[in-house]
Design an enzyme around this catalytic site. Structure first.
Site: not given
Ligand code: BES
Ligand code: ZN
Length: 394
Positions: A204, A362, A285, A223, A257-258
Protein backbone atom coordinates in the site's frame (compact mmCIF):
# COMPACT_ATOMS: atom_id res chain seq x y z
CA UNK A 1 -11.48 -34.89 5.70
CA UNK A 2 -10.58 -32.35 3.04
CA UNK A 3 -7.93 -33.19 0.49
CA UNK A 4 -6.26 -31.22 -2.23
CA UNK A 5 -6.36 -33.06 -5.53
CA UNK A 6 -2.66 -33.89 -5.24
CA UNK A 7 -3.44 -36.09 -2.26
CA UNK A 8 -6.48 -37.54 -4.01
CA UNK A 9 -4.31 -38.71 -6.91
CA UNK A 10 -1.87 -40.37 -4.51
CA UNK A 11 -4.69 -42.09 -2.67
CA UNK A 12 -6.08 -43.39 -5.95
CA UNK A 13 -2.99 -45.32 -6.86
CA UNK A 14 -3.11 -47.27 -3.60
CA UNK A 15 -6.87 -47.87 -3.84
CA UNK A 16 -6.85 -48.94 -7.49
CA UNK A 17 -8.61 -52.23 -6.80
CA UNK A 18 -11.21 -50.99 -4.34
CA UNK A 19 -14.88 -50.70 -5.35
CA UNK A 20 -15.83 -47.40 -7.08
CA UNK A 21 -16.14 -44.75 -4.45
CA UNK A 22 -17.83 -41.38 -4.73
CA UNK A 23 -16.27 -38.01 -4.07
CA UNK A 24 -17.93 -34.63 -3.79
CA UNK A 25 -15.97 -31.87 -5.43
CA UNK A 26 -16.18 -28.19 -4.72
CA UNK A 27 -15.28 -26.57 -8.03
CA UNK A 28 -15.07 -23.02 -9.33
CA UNK A 29 -18.02 -22.23 -11.64
CA UNK A 30 -15.65 -20.93 -14.33
CA UNK A 31 -13.76 -24.22 -14.32
CA UNK A 32 -16.98 -26.25 -14.18
CA UNK A 33 -18.41 -24.47 -17.23
CA UNK A 34 -15.29 -25.33 -19.23
CA UNK A 35 -15.10 -28.99 -18.21
CA UNK A 36 -18.87 -29.60 -18.29
CA UNK A 37 -18.87 -30.87 -21.93
CA UNK A 38 -16.27 -33.47 -21.03
CA UNK A 39 -18.08 -34.86 -18.00
CA UNK A 40 -20.63 -37.67 -18.01
CA UNK A 41 -24.18 -36.31 -18.58
CA UNK A 42 -25.28 -37.84 -15.27
CA UNK A 43 -23.02 -35.47 -13.32
CA UNK A 44 -25.31 -32.90 -11.73
CA UNK A 45 -24.65 -29.70 -9.90
CA UNK A 46 -25.87 -30.43 -6.37
CA UNK A 47 -25.32 -27.06 -4.74
CA UNK A 48 -24.04 -23.61 -5.77
CA UNK A 49 -22.82 -20.74 -3.60
CA UNK A 50 -20.44 -17.82 -4.03
CA UNK A 51 -19.16 -18.67 -7.48
CA UNK A 52 -18.54 -22.38 -6.90
CA UNK A 53 -20.55 -25.61 -7.03
CA UNK A 54 -20.66 -29.11 -5.57
CA UNK A 55 -20.66 -32.04 -8.03
CA UNK A 56 -20.53 -35.78 -7.31
CA UNK A 57 -18.02 -37.92 -9.22
CA UNK A 58 -16.57 -41.40 -9.01
CA UNK A 59 -13.03 -41.38 -7.75
CA UNK A 60 -11.49 -42.41 -11.07
CA UNK A 61 -13.35 -39.54 -12.70
CA UNK A 62 -11.67 -37.22 -10.22
CA UNK A 63 -8.31 -38.27 -11.56
CA UNK A 64 -9.45 -37.68 -15.14
CA UNK A 65 -10.75 -34.27 -14.14
CA UNK A 66 -7.46 -33.29 -12.57
CA UNK A 67 -5.77 -34.26 -15.83
CA UNK A 68 -8.31 -32.32 -17.90
CA UNK A 69 -7.81 -29.16 -15.88
CA UNK A 70 -4.04 -29.38 -16.33
CA UNK A 71 -4.11 -30.20 -20.03
CA UNK A 72 -7.03 -28.14 -21.26
CA UNK A 73 -7.20 -25.21 -18.91
CA UNK A 74 -3.47 -25.01 -18.20
CA UNK A 75 -3.99 -24.43 -14.52
CA UNK A 76 -3.66 -26.45 -11.35
CA UNK A 77 -6.25 -26.99 -8.67
CA UNK A 78 -9.57 -25.36 -9.24
CA UNK A 79 -11.29 -28.04 -7.18
CA UNK A 80 -11.14 -29.70 -3.80
CA UNK A 81 -12.34 -33.25 -3.08
CA UNK A 82 -14.45 -34.11 -0.05
CA UNK A 83 -15.67 -37.45 1.34
CA UNK A 84 -19.24 -36.33 1.99
CA UNK A 85 -21.78 -34.06 0.33
CA UNK A 86 -22.35 -32.25 3.61
CA UNK A 87 -18.71 -31.33 3.99
CA UNK A 88 -18.52 -30.05 0.40
CA UNK A 89 -21.73 -28.04 0.77
CA UNK A 90 -20.68 -26.50 4.08
CA UNK A 91 -17.33 -25.54 2.65
CA UNK A 92 -19.02 -23.48 -0.03
CA UNK A 93 -21.83 -22.15 2.10
CA UNK A 94 -19.52 -20.91 4.81
CA UNK A 95 -16.41 -19.90 2.94
CA UNK A 96 -16.99 -19.76 -0.80
CA UNK A 97 -14.33 -17.87 -2.71
CA UNK A 98 -12.22 -17.50 0.41
CA UNK A 99 -12.00 -21.25 0.82
CA UNK A 100 -10.66 -21.64 -2.70
CA UNK A 101 -8.22 -18.82 -2.31
CA UNK A 102 -6.77 -20.40 0.81
CA UNK A 103 -6.80 -24.10 -0.08
CA UNK A 104 -6.57 -24.58 -3.84
CA UNK A 105 -3.25 -24.96 -5.66
CA UNK A 106 -2.96 -22.32 -8.38
CA UNK A 107 0.44 -22.98 -9.93
CA UNK A 108 3.30 -25.41 -10.39
CA UNK A 109 5.64 -24.33 -7.60
CA UNK A 110 8.84 -25.83 -9.04
CA UNK A 111 12.02 -23.96 -8.15
CA UNK A 112 14.25 -24.25 -11.21
CA UNK A 113 15.35 -20.75 -12.32
CA UNK A 114 18.55 -20.56 -10.26
CA UNK A 115 20.71 -19.44 -13.18
CA UNK A 116 18.58 -16.35 -13.72
CA UNK A 117 17.51 -15.68 -10.13
CA UNK A 118 20.75 -16.02 -8.14
CA UNK A 119 22.66 -13.18 -9.85
CA UNK A 120 19.62 -10.90 -9.55
CA UNK A 121 19.24 -11.64 -5.83
CA UNK A 122 22.90 -10.66 -5.39
CA UNK A 123 22.13 -7.19 -6.77
CA UNK A 124 19.78 -6.19 -3.94
CA UNK A 125 21.01 -2.97 -2.30
CA UNK A 126 19.71 -1.92 1.11
CA UNK A 127 21.06 1.60 0.44
CA UNK A 128 18.71 1.95 -2.55
CA UNK A 129 15.76 0.80 -0.47
CA UNK A 130 16.62 3.25 2.29
CA UNK A 131 16.85 6.06 -0.24
CA UNK A 132 13.31 5.39 -1.52
CA UNK A 133 11.92 5.06 2.02
CA UNK A 134 13.39 8.45 2.89
CA UNK A 135 11.85 10.09 -0.17
CA UNK A 136 8.40 8.69 0.59
CA UNK A 137 8.69 9.59 4.28
CA UNK A 138 9.33 13.24 3.34
CA UNK A 139 5.72 13.70 2.29
CA UNK A 140 4.02 15.19 5.35
CA UNK A 141 1.42 12.45 5.04
CA UNK A 142 0.40 10.00 2.33
CA UNK A 143 -3.14 9.99 3.70
CA UNK A 144 -5.56 8.98 0.96
CA UNK A 145 -7.65 12.17 1.15
CA UNK A 146 -4.71 14.57 1.27
CA UNK A 147 -3.00 16.53 -1.47
CA UNK A 148 0.36 15.03 -0.49
CA UNK A 149 -1.28 11.58 -0.61
CA UNK A 150 -2.17 12.28 -4.25
CA UNK A 151 1.34 13.60 -5.00
CA UNK A 152 3.09 10.64 -3.35
CA UNK A 153 1.24 8.16 -5.59
CA UNK A 154 2.28 10.20 -8.63
CA UNK A 155 5.86 10.01 -7.34
CA UNK A 156 5.63 6.20 -7.22
CA UNK A 157 4.22 6.18 -10.77
CA UNK A 158 7.05 8.42 -12.00
CA UNK A 159 9.73 6.38 -10.21
CA UNK A 160 8.53 3.09 -11.66
CA UNK A 161 8.04 4.60 -15.14
CA UNK A 162 11.60 5.96 -14.98
CA UNK A 163 12.98 2.51 -14.23
CA UNK A 164 11.03 1.00 -17.17
CA UNK A 165 11.65 3.81 -19.67
CA UNK A 166 13.62 1.75 -22.21
CA UNK A 167 10.94 -0.96 -22.48
CA UNK A 168 7.96 -1.02 -24.84
CA UNK A 169 6.43 -4.13 -23.23
CA UNK A 170 5.77 -2.27 -19.97
CA UNK A 171 3.11 0.22 -18.99
CA UNK A 172 2.85 2.20 -15.77
CA UNK A 173 -0.49 3.80 -14.92
CA UNK A 174 -2.53 5.46 -12.22
CA UNK A 175 -5.80 3.75 -11.38
CA UNK A 176 -8.25 6.40 -10.20
CA UNK A 177 -10.87 5.69 -7.56
CA UNK A 178 -14.29 7.29 -7.69
CA UNK A 179 -14.67 7.79 -3.94
CA UNK A 180 -11.34 9.44 -2.98
CA UNK A 181 -8.56 11.49 -4.59
CA UNK A 182 -5.53 9.20 -4.17
CA UNK A 183 -4.86 6.86 -7.11
CA UNK A 184 -3.38 3.38 -7.03
CA UNK A 185 -0.36 2.65 -9.25
CA UNK A 186 -0.01 -0.38 -11.52
CA UNK A 187 3.07 -1.30 -13.56
CA UNK A 188 2.53 -4.19 -15.98
CA UNK A 189 5.18 -6.27 -17.77
CA UNK A 190 3.44 -8.10 -20.59
CA UNK A 191 4.22 -11.85 -20.44
CA UNK A 192 5.93 -13.38 -23.48
CA UNK A 193 4.02 -16.67 -23.92
CA UNK A 194 1.64 -17.04 -20.96
CA UNK A 195 0.45 -13.45 -20.87
CA UNK A 196 -3.07 -14.28 -19.66
CA UNK A 197 -1.63 -15.57 -16.37
CA UNK A 198 -0.67 -12.80 -13.96
CA UNK A 199 1.73 -12.66 -11.02
CA UNK A 200 1.29 -9.68 -8.66
CA UNK A 201 3.68 -8.01 -6.22
CA UNK A 202 2.04 -5.17 -4.29
CA UNK A 203 1.99 -2.97 -1.23
CA UNK A 204 0.00 0.00 0.00
CA UNK A 205 1.06 3.49 -0.96
CA UNK A 206 -0.81 5.44 1.72
CA UNK A 207 0.04 6.29 5.31
CA UNK A 208 -2.07 7.43 8.26
CA UNK A 209 -1.65 9.04 11.65
CA UNK A 210 -4.18 8.21 14.34
CA UNK A 211 -7.66 6.88 13.77
CA UNK A 212 -8.83 9.72 11.56
CA UNK A 213 -5.76 10.44 9.43
CA UNK A 214 -6.27 14.10 8.72
CA UNK A 215 -3.36 16.38 8.08
CA UNK A 216 -1.06 15.32 10.94
CA UNK A 217 2.50 14.13 10.24
CA UNK A 218 2.44 10.51 9.01
CA UNK A 219 5.86 9.49 7.68
CA UNK A 220 4.80 5.82 7.49
CA UNK A 221 8.42 4.75 7.00
CA UNK A 222 7.77 1.18 8.06
CA UNK A 223 4.03 1.22 7.25
CA UNK A 224 4.39 1.20 4.33
CA UNK A 225 7.14 3.24 2.64
CA UNK A 226 9.24 0.13 3.29
CA UNK A 227 6.98 -2.15 1.23
CA UNK A 228 6.84 0.26 -1.71
CA UNK A 229 10.62 0.80 -1.55
CA UNK A 230 11.19 -2.97 -1.44
CA UNK A 231 9.03 -3.41 -4.55
CA UNK A 232 10.88 -0.52 -6.24
CA UNK A 233 14.20 -2.29 -5.66
CA UNK A 234 12.77 -5.50 -7.17
CA UNK A 235 11.68 -3.50 -10.24
CA UNK A 236 15.10 -1.82 -10.52
CA UNK A 237 16.88 -5.18 -10.57
CA UNK A 238 14.47 -6.79 -13.05
CA UNK A 239 14.90 -3.79 -15.39
CA UNK A 240 18.68 -3.86 -14.97
CA UNK A 241 18.60 -7.48 -16.17
CA UNK A 242 16.16 -6.80 -19.01
CA UNK A 243 13.87 -9.40 -17.42
CA UNK A 244 11.17 -10.69 -19.81
CA UNK A 245 8.78 -13.02 -17.96
CA UNK A 246 6.65 -15.71 -19.61
CA UNK A 247 3.68 -14.73 -17.41
CA UNK A 248 2.47 -11.16 -17.10
CA UNK A 249 3.81 -9.43 -13.99
CA UNK A 250 1.98 -6.58 -12.24
CA UNK A 251 3.45 -4.35 -9.53
CA UNK A 252 0.88 -2.49 -7.48
CA UNK A 253 0.90 0.44 -5.09
CA UNK A 254 -2.56 0.47 -3.55
CA UNK A 255 -4.33 3.63 -2.46
CA UNK A 256 -6.28 3.95 0.80
CA UNK A 257 -5.34 0.66 2.46
CA UNK A 258 -5.40 2.33 5.85
CA UNK A 259 -9.00 3.37 5.29
CA UNK A 260 -10.15 -0.26 4.93
CA UNK A 261 -8.24 -1.80 1.98
CA UNK A 262 -10.21 0.53 -0.33
CA UNK A 263 -7.90 0.64 -3.36
CA UNK A 264 -7.08 -3.07 -3.44
CA UNK A 265 -10.69 -4.05 -2.78
CA UNK A 266 -11.80 -2.16 -5.87
CA UNK A 267 -8.97 -3.50 -8.05
CA UNK A 268 -9.37 -7.15 -6.97
CA UNK A 269 -13.17 -7.03 -7.46
CA UNK A 270 -12.74 -5.46 -10.91
CA UNK A 271 -10.14 -8.04 -11.93
CA UNK A 272 -12.39 -10.85 -10.80
CA UNK A 273 -15.35 -9.38 -12.71
CA UNK A 274 -13.10 -9.11 -15.80
CA UNK A 275 -12.16 -12.80 -15.40
CA UNK A 276 -8.43 -12.09 -15.01
CA UNK A 277 -6.33 -15.14 -14.18
CA UNK A 278 -4.12 -14.26 -11.23
CA UNK A 279 -1.84 -17.16 -10.33
CA UNK A 280 -0.10 -15.56 -7.35
CA UNK A 281 -0.14 -12.41 -5.22
CA UNK A 282 2.46 -11.26 -2.70
CA UNK A 283 1.91 -8.26 -0.43
CA UNK A 284 4.78 -6.30 1.07
CA UNK A 285 3.40 -4.30 3.99
CA UNK A 286 6.08 -3.47 6.60
CA UNK A 287 9.54 -4.87 5.85
CA UNK A 288 11.76 -2.36 7.69
CA UNK A 289 11.93 -3.32 11.36
CA UNK A 290 13.24 -6.67 12.55
CA UNK A 291 11.00 -7.30 15.56
CA UNK A 292 11.43 -11.02 16.21
CA UNK A 293 14.84 -12.32 17.30
CA UNK A 294 14.70 -15.81 15.80
CA UNK A 295 12.67 -15.08 12.65
CA UNK A 296 13.46 -12.78 9.74
CA UNK A 297 10.49 -13.39 7.47
CA UNK A 298 7.11 -14.27 8.97
CA UNK A 299 4.22 -15.49 6.81
CA UNK A 300 0.75 -14.65 8.07
CA UNK A 301 -1.13 -17.95 7.77
CA UNK A 302 -4.64 -16.46 7.83
CA UNK A 303 -6.32 -14.88 4.79
CA UNK A 304 -3.52 -16.40 2.68
CA UNK A 305 -2.95 -19.39 0.39
CA UNK A 306 -1.28 -22.27 2.23
CA UNK A 307 0.50 -23.82 -0.78
CA UNK A 308 1.88 -20.48 -1.93
CA UNK A 309 3.09 -19.69 1.62
CA UNK A 310 4.99 -22.96 1.62
CA UNK A 311 6.47 -22.16 -1.79
CA UNK A 312 7.65 -18.78 -0.50
CA UNK A 313 9.26 -20.49 2.52
CA UNK A 314 11.18 -22.70 0.09
CA UNK A 315 12.24 -19.63 -1.89
CA UNK A 316 13.60 -18.10 1.34
CA UNK A 317 15.62 -21.29 1.95
CA UNK A 318 16.92 -21.38 -1.61
CA UNK A 319 17.71 -17.72 -2.24
CA UNK A 320 17.48 -15.56 0.89
CA UNK A 321 18.90 -18.02 3.43
CA UNK A 322 17.39 -16.48 6.56
CA UNK A 323 15.10 -17.87 9.27
CA UNK A 324 11.36 -17.84 8.54
CA UNK A 325 8.16 -18.90 10.25
CA UNK A 326 4.45 -18.30 10.59
CA UNK A 327 2.19 -15.97 12.57
CA UNK A 328 -1.40 -14.70 12.24
CA UNK A 329 -2.97 -11.27 11.87
CA UNK A 330 -6.31 -12.50 13.15
CA UNK A 331 -8.18 -10.33 10.61
CA UNK A 332 -7.76 -9.11 7.04
CA UNK A 333 -4.89 -6.84 8.06
CA UNK A 334 -3.68 -5.73 4.61
CA UNK A 335 -4.33 -5.78 0.85
CA UNK A 336 -3.59 -9.51 0.46
CA UNK A 337 -7.03 -10.04 2.08
CA UNK A 338 -8.71 -8.22 -0.84
CA UNK A 339 -7.27 -10.80 -3.23
CA UNK A 340 -8.12 -13.71 -0.94
CA UNK A 341 -11.69 -12.47 -0.57
CA UNK A 342 -12.04 -12.47 -4.36
CA UNK A 343 -10.80 -16.04 -4.78
CA UNK A 344 -7.14 -15.40 -5.61
CA UNK A 345 -4.03 -16.94 -3.94
CA UNK A 346 -2.22 -14.35 -1.80
CA UNK A 347 0.55 -14.22 0.80
CA UNK A 348 2.04 -11.62 3.12
CA UNK A 349 5.66 -12.09 4.17
CA UNK A 350 5.87 -9.82 7.22
CA UNK A 351 8.71 -8.22 9.20
CA UNK A 352 7.88 -9.86 12.58
CA UNK A 353 5.35 -11.99 14.37
CA UNK A 354 2.12 -10.27 15.42
CA UNK A 355 3.28 -10.33 19.05
CA UNK A 356 6.38 -8.31 18.14
CA UNK A 357 4.74 -5.63 15.96
CA UNK A 358 6.08 -2.12 15.57
CA UNK A 359 4.00 -0.02 17.98
CA UNK A 360 5.01 3.23 16.29
CA UNK A 361 2.95 2.64 13.16
CA UNK A 362 0.09 5.05 12.49
CA UNK A 363 1.92 7.78 14.43
CA UNK A 364 4.45 10.54 13.66
CA UNK A 365 7.02 8.21 15.26
CA UNK A 366 6.91 5.69 12.37
CA UNK A 367 10.37 6.69 11.15
CA UNK A 368 13.46 4.88 9.86
CA UNK A 369 15.32 5.84 13.02
CA UNK A 370 12.68 4.15 15.19
CA UNK A 371 12.79 1.01 13.06
CA UNK A 372 16.52 0.27 13.26
CA UNK A 373 18.04 3.06 11.16
CA UNK A 374 18.84 1.03 8.02
CA UNK A 375 17.09 -1.10 5.37
CA UNK A 376 19.02 -4.33 5.90
CA UNK A 377 15.88 -6.17 7.03
CA UNK A 378 13.91 -4.87 4.03
CA UNK A 379 16.68 -6.14 1.71
CA UNK A 380 15.75 -9.74 2.68
CA UNK A 381 12.24 -9.08 1.40
CA UNK A 382 13.56 -7.59 -1.85
CA UNK A 383 15.54 -10.82 -2.36
CA UNK A 384 12.35 -12.80 -1.78
CA UNK A 385 10.47 -10.53 -4.19
CA UNK A 386 13.05 -11.06 -6.94
CA UNK A 387 12.90 -14.83 -6.32
CA UNK A 388 9.09 -14.90 -6.35
CA UNK A 389 8.86 -13.08 -9.68
CA UNK A 390 11.89 -14.89 -11.16
CA UNK A 391 10.43 -18.31 -10.37
CA UNK A 392 6.63 -17.95 -10.58
CA UNK A 393 6.55 -15.73 -13.66
CA UNK A 394 8.77 -18.09 -15.66
N1 BES B 1 0.51 -2.53 8.01
C1 BES B 1 -0.74 -2.66 8.67
C2 BES B 1 -1.11 -4.11 8.93
C3 BES B 1 -0.42 -4.78 10.08
C4 BES B 1 -0.14 -4.14 11.25
C5 BES B 1 -0.13 -6.10 9.94
C6 BES B 1 0.47 -4.81 12.29
C7 BES B 1 0.45 -6.79 10.98
C8 BES B 1 0.76 -6.12 12.14
C9 BES B 1 -1.85 -2.10 7.81
O1 BES B 1 -1.46 -0.99 7.09
C10 BES B 1 -2.99 -1.69 8.71
O2 BES B 1 -2.84 -0.84 9.52
N2 BES B 1 -4.13 -2.35 8.55
C11 BES B 1 -5.28 -2.04 9.35
C12 BES B 1 -6.47 -2.81 8.87
C13 BES B 1 -7.10 -2.24 7.63
C14 BES B 1 -8.25 -3.13 7.19
C15 BES B 1 -7.56 -0.82 7.82
C16 BES B 1 -5.05 -2.45 10.79
O3 BES B 1 -4.28 -3.39 11.06
O4 BES B 1 -5.67 -1.85 11.65
ZN1 ZN C 1 -1.12 0.61 8.82
Amino acid sequence: MKKTFGIVVLALSTAAFAAPKAQWLTVDNDVLAKIRPKLDKSVQTLFTSQGASVVKLEQREVERLSHLIHEDLHRCGGFIAHDTFEEARDTLAFQGDMYFAKSAIFADYAIDQQNAVKPMVAEVSDANILNTINKLSEYNTRYYKSDTGVKSSEFIRDTWAGLAKSRNDIKVELVTHRAFPQSSVIMTIQGTDKSDEIVILGGHADSIAGMFGGSGRAPGSDDNASGIATITEVIRILMNNNFKPRRTVAFMGYAAEEAGLLGSKEIAANWKAAGKKVVGVVQFDMTLRKGTADKDIVFMSDFTNAAQNEFLGKLVDEYVKVAWGYSKCGYGCSDHASWTNNGYPASIPFESTMEDINHNIHTARDTVENAGGDAKHAAKFAKLGVSFIGELAN
